[in-house]
Design a protein around this motif. Structure first.
Motif, short mmCIF file in Angstrom:
data_model
loop_
_atom_site.label_atom_id
_atom_site.label_comp_id
_atom_site.label_asym_id
_atom_site.label_seq_id
_atom_site.Cartn_x
_atom_site.Cartn_y
_atom_site.Cartn_z
N ALA A 155 0.83 -1.21 0.00
CA ALA A 155 0.00 0.00 0.00
C ALA A 155 0.86 1.26 0.00
O ALA A 155 0.59 2.22 -0.73
CB ALA A 155 -0.94 -0.01 1.21
N MET A 156 1.91 1.26 0.81
CA MET A 156 2.79 2.42 0.85
C MET A 156 3.56 2.56 -0.46
O MET A 156 3.88 3.67 -0.90
CB MET A 156 3.75 2.31 2.03
N GLY A 157 3.86 1.43 -1.09
CA GLY A 157 4.47 1.50 -2.41
C GLY A 157 3.56 2.23 -3.40
O GLY A 157 4.02 3.07 -4.19
N TRP A 158 2.27 1.90 -3.37
CA TRP A 158 1.29 2.58 -4.22
C TRP A 158 1.23 4.07 -3.88
O TRP A 158 1.18 4.92 -4.78
CB TRP A 158 -0.09 1.96 -4.05
N VAL A 159 1.26 4.39 -2.60
CA VAL A 159 1.22 5.79 -2.16
C VAL A 159 2.39 6.57 -2.76
O VAL A 159 2.23 7.68 -3.27
CB VAL A 159 1.24 5.86 -0.62
N TYR A 160 3.58 5.98 -2.72
CA TYR A 160 4.75 6.69 -3.21
C TYR A 160 4.77 6.77 -4.73
O TYR A 160 5.35 7.71 -5.30
CB TYR A 160 6.02 6.05 -2.67
N ILE A 161 4.14 5.82 -5.41
CA ILE A 161 3.97 5.93 -6.86
C ILE A 161 3.10 7.15 -7.17
O ILE A 161 3.40 7.94 -8.08
CB ILE A 161 3.34 4.66 -7.44
N CYS A 162 2.02 7.31 -6.41
CA CYS A 162 1.13 8.47 -6.60
C CYS A 162 1.87 9.76 -6.32
O CYS A 162 1.73 10.76 -7.05
CB CYS A 162 -0.09 8.35 -5.69
N ALA A 163 2.67 9.77 -5.24
CA ALA A 163 3.43 10.96 -4.88
C ALA A 163 4.41 11.33 -5.99
O ALA A 163 4.54 12.49 -6.38
CB ALA A 163 4.17 10.72 -3.56
N ARG A 164 5.12 10.31 -6.52
CA ARG A 164 6.09 10.57 -7.57
C ARG A 164 5.41 11.03 -8.84
O ARG A 164 5.93 11.90 -9.57
CB ARG A 164 6.91 9.29 -7.84
N SER A 165 4.22 10.50 -9.12
CA SER A 165 3.47 10.95 -10.30
C SER A 165 3.10 12.42 -10.16
O SER A 165 3.23 13.19 -11.12
CB SER A 165 2.21 10.10 -10.47
N GLY A 166 2.65 12.80 -8.97
CA GLY A 166 2.35 14.21 -8.72
C GLY A 166 3.58 15.09 -8.87
O GLY A 166 3.51 16.20 -9.41
N ALA A 167 4.72 14.58 -8.38
CA ALA A 167 5.97 15.35 -8.44
C ALA A 167 6.44 15.56 -9.88
O ALA A 167 7.21 16.49 -10.14
CB ALA A 167 7.05 14.64 -7.63
N ILE A 168 6.02 14.71 -10.79
CA ILE A 168 6.39 14.86 -12.20
C ILE A 168 5.37 15.71 -12.95
O ILE A 168 5.73 16.64 -13.70
CB ILE A 168 6.50 13.47 -12.87
N LEU A 169 4.08 15.43 -12.74
CA LEU A 169 3.04 16.07 -13.54
C LEU A 169 2.76 17.51 -13.12
O LEU A 169 2.56 18.38 -13.97
CB LEU A 169 1.76 15.24 -13.46
N VAL A 170 2.75 17.77 -11.80
CA VAL A 170 2.39 19.12 -11.34
C VAL A 170 3.42 20.18 -11.76
O VAL A 170 3.03 21.26 -12.22
CB VAL A 170 2.15 19.14 -9.82
N PRO A 171 4.74 19.94 -11.62
CA PRO A 171 5.68 20.95 -12.13
C PRO A 171 5.50 21.24 -13.62
O PRO A 171 5.64 22.38 -14.06
CB PRO A 171 7.04 20.32 -11.84
N LEU A 172 5.18 20.21 -14.40
CA LEU A 172 4.90 20.44 -15.82
C LEU A 172 3.67 21.32 -15.99
O LEU A 172 3.64 22.22 -16.84
CB LEU A 172 4.70 19.09 -16.54
N MET A 173 2.66 21.06 -15.17
CA MET A 173 1.44 21.87 -15.22
C MET A 173 1.73 23.31 -14.82
O MET A 173 1.24 24.26 -15.45
CB MET A 173 0.38 21.27 -14.28
N PHE A 174 2.56 23.49 -13.78
CA PHE A 174 2.91 24.84 -13.35
C PHE A 174 3.69 25.59 -14.44
O PHE A 174 3.53 26.79 -14.61
CB PHE A 174 3.73 24.80 -12.06
N GLY A 175 4.55 24.88 -15.15
CA GLY A 175 5.26 25.51 -16.25
C GLY A 175 4.31 26.01 -17.32
O GLY A 175 4.47 27.12 -17.85
N PHE A 176 3.30 25.21 -17.62
CA PHE A 176 2.28 25.62 -18.59
C PHE A 176 1.52 26.84 -18.09
O PHE A 176 1.25 27.78 -18.84
CB PHE A 176 1.31 24.46 -18.83
N ILE A 177 1.20 26.82 -16.80
CA ILE A 177 0.46 27.95 -16.20
C ILE A 177 1.29 29.22 -16.28
O ILE A 177 0.78 30.31 -16.63
CB ILE A 177 0.08 27.63 -14.75
N MET A 178 2.58 29.14 -15.94
CA MET A 178 3.44 30.31 -15.99
C MET A 178 3.55 30.87 -17.40
O MET A 178 3.63 32.08 -17.61
CB MET A 178 4.84 29.96 -15.48
N GLN A 179 3.56 29.98 -18.38
CA GLN A 179 3.73 30.41 -19.76
C GLN A 179 2.46 31.06 -20.32
O GLN A 179 2.54 31.94 -21.17
CB GLN A 179 4.11 29.21 -20.63
N ASN A 180 1.30 30.65 -19.83
CA ASN A 180 0.05 31.07 -20.44
C ASN A 180 -0.81 31.99 -19.56
O ASN A 180 -1.77 32.58 -20.07
CB ASN A 180 -0.78 29.84 -20.82
#
Length: 214
Positions: A155-180
């Motif tokens: 279960a904790m392995g799944w939790v950290y997969i979710c955390a790592r996914s957020g750590a990858i996707l959200v900065p990309l989203m923030f970059g898009f937000i800053m640009q637009n």
């Protein structure tokens, strides 16, 4: 010899659900939904804001050298995270500490991302890092307590997969937000993610089993 009483719901070990299957089973489904959203939102917001904040400060008129120096200085706020978590966890429990520090991080992230003068940037930067690290600490305690020994590791392995996914996707989203959009939109977005985590814990969370005492 005393008579051995077998519980009505007993199942042999080989027939018990374990690992990820059990995490999404009836017993833990709500908890797994909660931690999936919570960890992806909180870790994503923290990594995203940390990744882009030097760029945000440059956009507000600071040099890149000063921006990096100020952001590094603000990381010192993380040292305050442990006493904050220890104080709150003793008084209101692990669930409500998890929700409360997410709310405090929401407020700090909002002003951290939207302040224009250096004193306010430093103040809310230190507070943000305090509550961000508080959130990371209490999450790792609280979430671990929500699963039994037979499913906790997976279960904790799944939790950290979710955390790592957020750590990858959200900065990309923030970059898009800053640009637009305007620069302050990143602060709004980070605050919204922390608030989402707080609401999810409040609505779907339950108090932990206190496996880890405070």
């Amino acid at each position: 010899m005393p008579e051995v009483v077998i519980p009505a719901d007993y199942q042999p070990v080989e027939k018990q659900q374990v690992g990820l299957t059990a995490s999404f089973g009836k017993e833990y489904l709500v908890t797994t939904i909660m931690v999936t959203i919570c960890f992806a939102a909180i870790v994503g917001a923290n990594v995203g804001l940390t990744t882009w904040f030097s760029t945000l400060m440059v956009a507000k008129g600071f040099t890149i050298q000063k921006s990096i120096g100020f952001v590094t200085l603000m990381f010192a706020g993380g040292f305050l995270g442990f006493p904050v978590v220890r104080f709150l966890a003793k008084r209101i429990g692990h669930k409500w500490t998890t929700a409360l520090v997410a709310v405090l991080a929401t407020i700090a992230a909002f002003f951290y991302g939207n302040s224009d003068t250096l004193p306010f940037i430093l103040l809310f930067g230190v507070l943000y890092n305090c509550f961000a690290y508080s959130s990371a600490m209490i999450n790792n305690i609280y979430v671990t307590e929500l699963y039994s020994n037979r499913v906790r590791g997976t279960a904790m392995g799944w939790v950290y997969i979710c955390a790592r996914s957020g750590a990858i996707l959200v900065p990309l989203m923030f970059g898009f937000i800053m640009q637009n959009y305007e620069v302050s939109a990143v602060g709004y977005s980070a605050a919204a993610l922390y608030l989402l985590a707080a609401v999810v814990v409040d609505v779907l969370g339950k108090e932990g089993t206190k496996v880890f005492t405070h």
